[in-house]
Design an enzyme around this catalytic site. Structure first.
Site, short mmCIF file in Angstrom:
data_model
loop_
_atom_site.label_atom_id
_atom_site.label_comp_id
_atom_site.label_asym_id
_atom_site.label_seq_id
_atom_site.Cartn_x
_atom_site.Cartn_y
_atom_site.Cartn_z
N ASP A 1 0.86 -1.18 0.00
CA ASP A 1 0.00 0.00 0.00
C ASP A 1 0.89 1.23 0.00
OD1 ASP A 1 -1.93 1.98 0.46
OD2 ASP A 1 -3.07 0.74 1.85
N ARG B 1 -0.32 4.44 -0.24
CA ARG B 1 -1.11 5.64 0.02
C ARG B 1 -0.57 6.44 1.21
NH1 ARG B 1 -6.94 2.83 0.37
NH2 ARG B 1 -5.60 1.26 1.37
#
Length: 357
Positions: free
Chosen positions: A289, A291
């Site tokens: 991930d 983000r």
């Protein structure tokens, strides 16, 4: 105020340069690396760059694991580019779509001397441009005029820092699912894409607000893709806020867990070959991930909220809010019934990403 570009301005310019196949320069003292993204490199520019010295490519540790390249630099691997290799060799190094139809079997000659700091920074820059994390560089002390030159330390600080956001516009927006509300547009100062806040009703700033951080998903939110749960989560959150009469949905433009739509489609192609979501990201060279949820906390602060009832199944979002000074008084689950196409995806979110489903 100086008319000269700041480090953030130069980083924004460098992202654009890499995306169109231009090299950029990372500099620290008398040392520098002239670097291009493998994905957008051309034979002509590669030839011109190699005239300045030996070329060394760099990939992340995840991509190196896929290619069976030995990693001597911790989280990245540096590979000496063969003298007869060209731009196609770089593209095959970077893109796992080529792993089956044009497998790279080596032998690879890993670079073990000198510092990997320049290549590591270049990989971070390529990621921030939503390019595949693979670069090729030549160490230099001089370079052609006209190239974007980035000071190394300041660039690393800029890439690691949360991006400041400023409000641009807001207007009333009646919504089918949430009723009356306002749409707020926030723009970062580094030429990246804007982020949105959908304010439902008129929430009291002195009380915890029902809030959701929703990452953009073009395939799920717009096309109604059945491969993920994003569209139903978006619509479910807005419906719950509408029923409650208030709430804030932060729509963060971090497609594909932060890797961008093009790389997300590359991951989907790998999933068609049998890899799960996490495995596909790793084969591309990305983390599980990528983000930055700090954006959501910043937007809430700018809108005057200090505490939230957070609609999420992701414990990382709760931890980030607490770390950023936004109190999470309650985690509100947002459970969507699986379908035939996304059941395995939801299993991976639960088992590998820690989602509470």
């Amino acid at each position: 105020m100086s008319l000269l570009p700041s480090t953030s301005d130069l980083v924004a310019r460098a992202r654009s340069d890499l995306r169109v196949g231009l090299p950029v320069v990372l500099q620290e003292g008398n040392a520098a690396l002239i670097v291009m993204a493998c994905e957008t490199a051309s034979d002509a520019r590669l030839t011109a760059m190699r005239a300045l010295g030996p070329a060394v490519a760099a990939i992340t540790g995840w991509r190196a694991e896929t290619l069976k390249v030995r990693v001597y630099d911790g989280d990245i691997a540096r590979i000496v580019m063969p003298s007869d290799a060209g731009a196609l060799w770089l593209k095959e190094l970077a893109d796992p779509a080529c792993d089956l139809n044009a497998p790279l079997r080596g032998p690879f000659r890993e670079e073990r001397e000198g510092t990997a700091a320049f290549h590591r920074a270049a990989l971070m820059l390529a990621k921030s441009a939503q390019l595949l994390p693979a670069v090729v560089g030549v160490q230099v002390t001089q370079w052609p005029d006209g190239l974007t030159v980035l000071p190394m330390a300041a660039t690393l600080d800029d890439l690691a820092s949360a991006t400041p956001l400023a409000p641009v516009a807001a207007a009333r927006l009646p919504m089918a699912l949430a009723g009356a509300g306002r749409l707020h547009i926030f723009r970062p100062n580094n030429a990246e894409i804007e982020h949105y806040a959908i304010e439902v009703g008129r929430p009291d700033r002195s009380k915890p607000v029902l809030a959701r951080l929703h990452s953009a998903c073009f395939t799920g939110d717009v096309l109604g893709s059945l491969k993920c749960d994003c569209g139903p989560q978006l619509h479910g959150a807005l419906s719950e806020m509408g029923a409650a009469g208030e709430g804030v949905l932060l729509y963060l433009n971090q497609e594909g867990r932060g890797i961008g739509l093009a790389n997300k489609m590359r991951a989907y192609a790998l999933q068609d070959q049998g890899f799960d979501t996490v495995e596909a990201n790793h084969r591309l060279g990305f983390e599980d991930d990528e983000r930055d949820f700090r954006i959501g906390a910043d937007l809430l602060r700018r809108m005057g909220f200090a505490s939230v009832r957070l609609m999420t199944n992701n414990p990382r979002k709760v931890e980030m809010m607490d770390a950023e000074g936004i109190a999470v008084t309650e985690r509100v689950p947002l459970i969507i019934d699986p379908n035939l196409h996304n059941a395995a995806y939801l299993d991976v979110k639960r088992e590998k990403s820690g989602h509470m489903l």
